[in-house]
Scaffold this active site. Sequence first.
Site, PDB file in Angstrom:
ATOM      1  N   ASP A   1      23.069  42.870  50.825  1.00 50.03           N
ATOM      2  CA  ASP A   1      22.019  42.022  50.241  1.00 50.03           C
ATOM      3  C   ASP A   1      21.466  41.066  51.290  1.00 50.03           C
ATOM      4  OD1 ASP A   1      23.859  39.866  50.335  1.00 50.03           O
ATOM      5  OD2 ASP A   1      24.578  40.308  48.323  1.00 50.03           O
TER       6      ASP A   1
ATOM      7  N   LYS B   1      33.984  36.588  27.225  1.00 46.13           N
ATOM      8  CA  LYS B   1      34.576  35.383  27.826  1.00 46.13           C
ATOM      9  C   LYS B   1      34.347  35.287  29.321  1.00 46.13           C
ATOM     10  CE  LYS B   1      38.432  33.746  25.070  1.00 46.13           C
ATOM     11  NZ  LYS B   1      39.898  33.608  25.028  1.00 46.13           N
TER      12      LYS B   1
HETATM   13  C1  R5P Z   1      26.830  37.866  46.711  1.00 44.14           C
HETATM   14  O1  R5P Z   1      25.712  37.564  46.798  1.00 44.14           O
HETATM   15  C2  R5P Z   1      27.859  38.029  47.761  1.00 44.14           C
HETATM   16  O2  R5P Z   1      27.350  38.091  49.043  1.00 44.14           O
HETATM   17  C3  R5P Z   1      28.678  39.244  47.459  1.00 44.14           C
HETATM   18  O3  R5P Z   1      27.848  40.384  47.638  1.00 44.14           O
HETATM   19  C4  R5P Z   1      29.188  39.225  46.064  1.00 44.14           C
HETATM   20  O4  R5P Z   1      29.673  37.975  45.717  1.00 44.14           O
HETATM   21  C5  R5P Z   1      30.248  40.266  45.874  1.00 44.14           C
HETATM   22  O5  R5P Z   1      30.657  40.229  44.554  1.00 44.14           O
HETATM   23  P1  R5P Z   1      31.083  41.552  43.820  1.00 44.14           P
HETATM   24  O6  R5P Z   1      32.140  42.208  44.655  1.00 44.14           O
HETATM   25  O7  R5P Z   1      31.623  41.081  42.488  1.00 44.14           O
HETATM   26  O8  R5P Z   1      29.857  42.387  43.656  1.00 44.14           O
END
Ligand code: R5P
Length: 283
Positions: free
Chosen positions: A160, A186
Amino acid sequence: MHIISPNFKEMGEPNIEIKAFPDGDGYIRIPKITDAAGEEVFLFQRLYPNQNTSILNTILILDVLRRVGAKTTLVVPYLPYSRQDKLFLEGEALSAQIICDLFANAGVNKLITLDCHFMKKEGEKSYSKLNILNISANKLLIEHARSKFGDSNFEIISPDQGANYLVSGYGGKSMAKVRGDYSDGKEVHREVGSLQRQFDVTDKNILVLDDMISTGGTMIKAVENLRRGGAKKIICAATHGFFLKDSLEKLNLISDSVFTTNSILNSVSEVDITNLLKKHCEI
Ligand code: R5P
């Protein structure tokens, strides 16, 4: 200069007592507190897991240090609550700011941390009342990936835009991620809605680099996207690895390797960040 490390064994055996009263209230004691009086103190503390208790114990420790006139730098490899630095719905708590202000009010002179979610780049800045130095583990992670790819070339991407600062200095590109709304129930969670890529990965080896792997939703979607795009070898790396639910097993199935630093201890915390932190503390 004095080092206190309640649960950071890489910095030496714990030199502080952390216990609980029978009702669960926390108790802390620094037996050799006179050594810290008037000194520059580095408090190395892992705040995850059990972040709520750990944060409260840290506030108690900081107060003891403040009362003897120590100038304290708090070194936390991962800063819990750093993800809610924005309000999405009316009535939410801005928890990133609240936690930082708690530390500042408890006497932290500077907080040193790694790839802090809301900082979005390396360097020092004040966030609300707290002076923060954000260090990136990207170089260490990329070096480790290089040893896994061997002689093969590889490209580095982030899943991202928020993690773009981790890859941009290495010619890396970023995908575009959009999260959905909060789920019902929750648990507070926003699934990854879409993840798009504007560049070709056919027959390329790829390192996917992020600040954290939490539920794994982001990394799993990124790997699936790259596989569909014809990528060859895919390695997943992040500074902080929570690997909630069965995300590590899933990632192991669809990628060629997964690893993180030891900011949070887990079964693939292969990159040691102790020297990186020490270097920035000048110790
Ligand atoms: C979010 O913007 C962070 O950079 C990570 O991509 C994110 O927090 C990862 O979370 P998850 O593994 O739950 O997708």
